[in-house]
Every structure is written in structure tokens, then in C-alpha cells.
Design an enzyme around this catalytic site. Structure first.
Site, PDB file in Angstrom:
ATOM      1  N   TRP A 323       1.988 -12.552 -10.675  1.00 19.16           N
ATOM      2  CA  TRP A 323       1.707 -11.546 -11.704  1.00 19.16           C
ATOM      3  C   TRP A 323       0.423 -10.790 -11.379  1.00 19.16           C
ATOM      4  CZ3 TRP A 323      -2.547 -11.069 -14.918  1.00 19.16           C
ATOM      5  CH2 TRP A 323      -2.428 -10.155 -15.976  1.00 19.16           C
ATOM      6  N   HIS A 324      -0.538 -11.471 -10.756  1.00 19.80           N
ATOM      7  CA  HIS A 324      -1.816 -10.834 -10.469  1.00 19.80           C
ATOM      8  C   HIS A 324      -1.715  -9.777  -9.383  1.00 19.80           C
ATOM      9  CE1 HIS A 324      -3.555 -14.186 -12.783  1.00 19.80           C
ATOM     10  NE2 HIS A 324      -4.611 -13.402 -12.910  1.00 19.80           N
ATOM     11  N   GLY A 325      -0.749  -9.853  -8.529  1.00 21.22           N
ATOM     12  CA  GLY A 325      -0.647  -8.847  -7.487  1.00 21.22           C
ATOM     13  C   GLY A 325       0.419  -9.175  -6.459  1.00 21.22           C
ATOM     14  N   PHE A 474      -3.956  -5.057 -11.530  1.00 16.88           N
ATOM     15  CA  PHE A 474      -2.885  -5.978 -11.899  1.00 16.88           C
ATOM     16  C   PHE A 474      -2.015  -5.425 -13.008  1.00 16.88           C
ATOM     17  CE2 PHE A 474      -6.524  -9.023 -10.831  1.00 16.88           C
ATOM     18  CZ  PHE A 474      -6.221  -8.949  -9.481  1.00 16.88           C
TER      19      PHE A 474
END
Length: 474
Positions: A323-325, A474
């Protein structure tokens, strides 16, 4: 238009002045227009994505509620998930999977000629997608009734203080606030303004100075700096990302409070944690509870055997990392955190209430030191552009590497000191009985002095240029 810019100050003052002159109904109209305008200042083309998510989930919510059969309810929920996650996947992860597939096939001797797409990542897409999705998920679970007003729901999805980087707010926490009457109260405005000032100080004075003068130069040339500088830069990044993101959250919470709204807290002094599990109870709280409630619990949570629980934790943290990247560094970071969380649970289960467990319970300083060491070491892979550069950084950390030692300006040490004081006050707040004579009442003159000092530091201690918020990617 970032929270730390003059443009946002003028924008917010204009919205604030008009907002409190209007009735509740027209206040919501103004908020929606202002929120869409705020996002359009980034890139007006991507407003269509927010509108699509809004229309889909508002319609699907009613269909889920009206459906008589379980199969129909699941079908409507699947519709929401497919549409929202497909948009998220295309803009955020499409090139990542193309690159990964191409690398895999090339390693097998297969030339594909696959080309990445020219895709711009819309700012905040992960945040507003999850926020909108939570509405459909809560209706499906029977925890929420669909809202009748599309306008009110659209305002919830696009509410500008937390639109692009959270906190991730659930509909049941916010929709009722949009429906309730609001009136200006000076003490609430004051709390919001001071909260915004604290966030601005953390972002600009602590995070930006650490990034500009220490973290960015060292991470950009790992081989050129000594091992001692690498350790200092690693610690600096741990402080920078906390001050940057918690600073944004405080500014979002403060902006919302000045408009009469309450947003959930997003941080609770994470570097006071004495275990990895405790860290995730303090770090990015709204994201952690989203993945806990909608992924971890949906997989079975801890209501199963130890191996299945390990699987559930691992899947949840891997998704959280992704989800962060769109980079394997984030996946590895999430997976390693999941491994440590599972090992912590396993250790607690094996030790039970025995003598060793009691000794560890008393040795809080040892648990704290080991936890923070693990967290800081894992920030390296999170910050690095690739697994190769992360590996080089780790090699430099654990070898006697000669190299340049930066002569850091005094403002870097002041930024570290400000962080230590902030977390020290957090520790005093959590352990009021252990500070003895050091416990100080927050009298009005002392608080005023602190805020004046913050404003002076912001005036004289801002690095040149604007540094984007880390979590905007993000």
C-alpha cells in the site's frame, strides 16, 4: 498547495471566513467546492477519479442495504471492490507489475519487449480510495446505514484537510458530524490553531531540516560516508518520517477542528513502543486499524491456530507494505514487520507468565532499545530506492567504512532535540507517577512560551524551498 505553503494559508482563511457565515447546509456545499478546488490545485484531471469512487460507493451502499439475498449483497460489494481497486491498481501498481514480470521473464531467458506505461500517480489515491471503500464495507457488515444525501457523502470522501494523506476516516465517524449543527467556539478554534502550529513545526523545523542537511545527502551517496554517518542518517530518517507524517496529521486535525470537526488521532508517540506490536498500536493508527478490521480479521484474525495466525499477519503486513508504494522495498519492509509481529506473539505464547517473561516485563528499557533498533533498521529498506541500495547501506552500517563525515549545522541538532523533548513529554504523560519533582503543570504562560518559541523557530529555521510531504507519494 501543501499545508506548509502560503497558498494554503490564504486558501484556508478564505474558506474559514466564508464557512462560519453560512448555515450548516450551505457550509457543506462550501466544503465540497473547496475540497474539489483544493485537489484540482494538484491536478484537476484526477478529480474524475474521486467523483467515480464517490458515485460508485454511494450507489452500491444503497443497493447492498436494499438487497434481500446474501448473494446479491456480496455481488454489490464485489462491484465496489473491483471498480475502486482496479483504479488504484492501474494508477499505482500497473508499471510495478509490468517491470516485475519483465524482470522475471528476462531472468528465464525470455525477451518480452514489455514497455511501462506513461502513468501519473494521482496524489492521495490510496487514502481516499480506502476511505470510500470503508463506507461500502461497513454497510455490508451491518455497521452503517447508507446516507441519503449524495452531497454529504461526497463531502465526506473529499474533505480537504485529510484528503491527500489521511487520517483515514470512516463514514460512521464523520457523516454524522456533517449532519449535525455546528457553531463557532473560540476554545475549539484555539485548540485547532495550536494543533496546526505544532504540526507545521514538526514538518518544517524537524523533518525538513533533517532531510535537507542529513538524510538526503547520506542516502544519495551511501559509499561516500562513514559508518557513523550512516547510523546517524538512519536515526535521522526515523525522526524525519515521523515528524513529517505526524506533522501532516496534526495540521489536518487542526484544520478540521477549526471548522468544527473531529478527526481520529493518527500517532501516539511510536518511539516509546516496547515491542513491534506496541509500535503498530502507535504508528499510523487509522491505516493500521483499516488493515486490521478489513484484512486481518476478514482472514480469521487470531481466532485460529498459530500457523494460520502467522499467515494472516504476514498477508496483512505484506499488503500494508505494498500500500505504501509500488516497489519491492515496501513489500520487504511490510513482510519483515509481519515476521517480527508474529515472532513477538509466539514469544509471548511460549514464555507465558514464567520467570523469564516477568524479567523481560521489568526490563522495559531493554525491550524498548531492541524495538527501536529493529524499527530504525527496517526504515533503511523503506527509504531506499531499491533492494540493492538498501543492501549497500546495511553493509556500510555493519562494517568499518571510512568516508566523509558531514559537519552538520546546529539546526540539525536542534531538530533532534525538539523531537526528544516531544517524545519525552509523551513519556511523562504516559508515566505521570514516575517523574516525581520533574512533573510540571502546563500553566498558560509556559504553554504560550513554547508556542512563541515554535513560531520564532519557524521564522528563522526553515530550509530554503519546499520539501514535499513524504506520504504524498503513497
Amino acid at each position: 498547495m501543501t499545508f506548509a505553503s502560503k497558498e494554503y494559508l490564504f486558501f484556508f482563511l478564505a474558506v474559514f471566513a466564508a464557512y462560519w457565515l453560512l448555515s450548516r447546509r450551505h457550509q457543506n456545499h462550501l466544503l465540497l467546492v473547496a475540497s474539489y478546488g483544493f485537489y484540482a490545485a494538484w491536478d484537476w484531471r484526477f478529480l474524475s477519479l474521486i467523483i467515480i469512487s464517490t458515485l460508485v460507493d454511494h450507489y452500491v451502499g444503497h443497493r447492498i442495504c436494499d438487497a434481500k439475498k446474501s448473494k446479491a449483497r456480496k455481488l454489490w460489494l464485489t462491484t465496489s471492490l473491483v471498480i475502486n481497486l482496479s483504479i488504484l491498481f492501474y494508477f499505482k501498481y500497473c508499471n510495478f507489475f509490468i517491470d516485475s514480470l519483465q524482470a522475471t521473464l528476462t531472468s528465464m531467458g525470455i525477451e518480452t519487449g514489455l514497455q511501462t506505461l506513461n502513468i501519473i500517480l494521482p496524489v492521495g489515491i490510496s487514502f481516499y480510495t480506502f476511505q470510500s471503500l470503508s463506507y461500502s464495507l461497513d454497510i455490508y457488515r451491518g455497521k452503517l446505514k447508507p446516507h441519503q444525501s449524495l452531497l454529504t457523502f461526497a463531502t465526506f470522501v473529499a474533505f480537504f484537510p485529510q484528503l491527500v494523506a489521511g487520517p483515514i476516516v470512516r463514514a460512521k465517524e464523520f457523516l454524522y458530524q456533517l449532519d449535525a449543527p455546528r457553531r463557532f467556539q473560540w476554545h475549539i478554534f484555539e485548540d485547532g490553531a495550536l494543533r496546526f502550529l505544532k504540526g507545521l513545526f514538526c514538518k518544517v523545523f524537524i523533518a525538513d531540516n533533517l532531510g535537507v542537511y542529513l538524510v538526503d545527502p547520506v542516502f544519495a551517496d551511501t559509499a561516500g560516508y562513514s559508518s557513523g554517518m550512516l547510523w546517524l542518517a538512519m536515526l535521522g530518517y526515523g525522526v524525519q518520517i515521523y515528524a513529517d507524517f505526524s506533522g501532516y496529521s496534526n495540521m489536518a486535525i487542526g484544520s478540521a477542528k477549526m471548522l468544527g470537526f473531529s478527526l481520529p488521532e493518527n500517532f501516539n508517540f511510536p518511539y516509546l513502543a516496547t515491542s513491534i506490536v506496541d509500535f503498530w498500536r502507535r504508528w499510523h493508527l487509522t491505516m493500521s486499524r483499516f488493515f486490521r478490521d478489513y484484512v486481518y480479521i476478514s482472514l480469521g484474525g487470531n481466532q485460529c491456530g498459530p500457523w494460520r495466525n502467522f499467515f494472516n499477519v504476514t498477508v496483512t503486513t505484506l499488503i500494508s507494505g505494498l500500500w505504501h508504494g509500488a516497489n519491492w522495498t515496501f513489500v520487504i519492509w511490510g513482510g519483515l514487520h509481519g515476521l517480527l509481529v508474529s515472532l513477538t506473539h509466539l514469544g509471548q505464547h511460549l514464555l507465558g507468565q514464567g520467570l523469564l517473561a516477568q524479567l523481560l516485563q521489568r526490563a522495559w528499557w531493554l525491550r524498548w532499545a531492541l524495538t527501536q533498533l529493529a524499527v530504525m533498521l527496517l526504515w533503511v529498506v523503506f527509504r531506499s530506492d531499491s533492494l540493492t541500495s538498501a543492501g549497500d547501506f546495511y553493509l556500510g552500517l555493519f562494517s568499518v567504512q571510512a568516508g566523509t563525515t558531514l559537519v552538520l549545522p546546529m539546526i540539525v541538532w536542534l531538530a533532534f532535540a525538539a523531537f526528544v523533548i516531544e517524545h519525552g513529554l509523551g513519556w511523562q504523560k504516559e508515566h505521570p507517577g514516575q517523574t516525581g519533582a520533574l512533573q510540571v503543570r502546563a500553566v498558560s504562560w509556559l504553554r504560550a512560551s513554547v508556542y512563541v518559541a515554535m513560531m520564532i523557530a519557524l521564522t528563522h529555521g526553515m530550509p530554503s524551498g519546499q520539501t514535499p510531504f513524504i506520504y504524498f507519494q503513497f
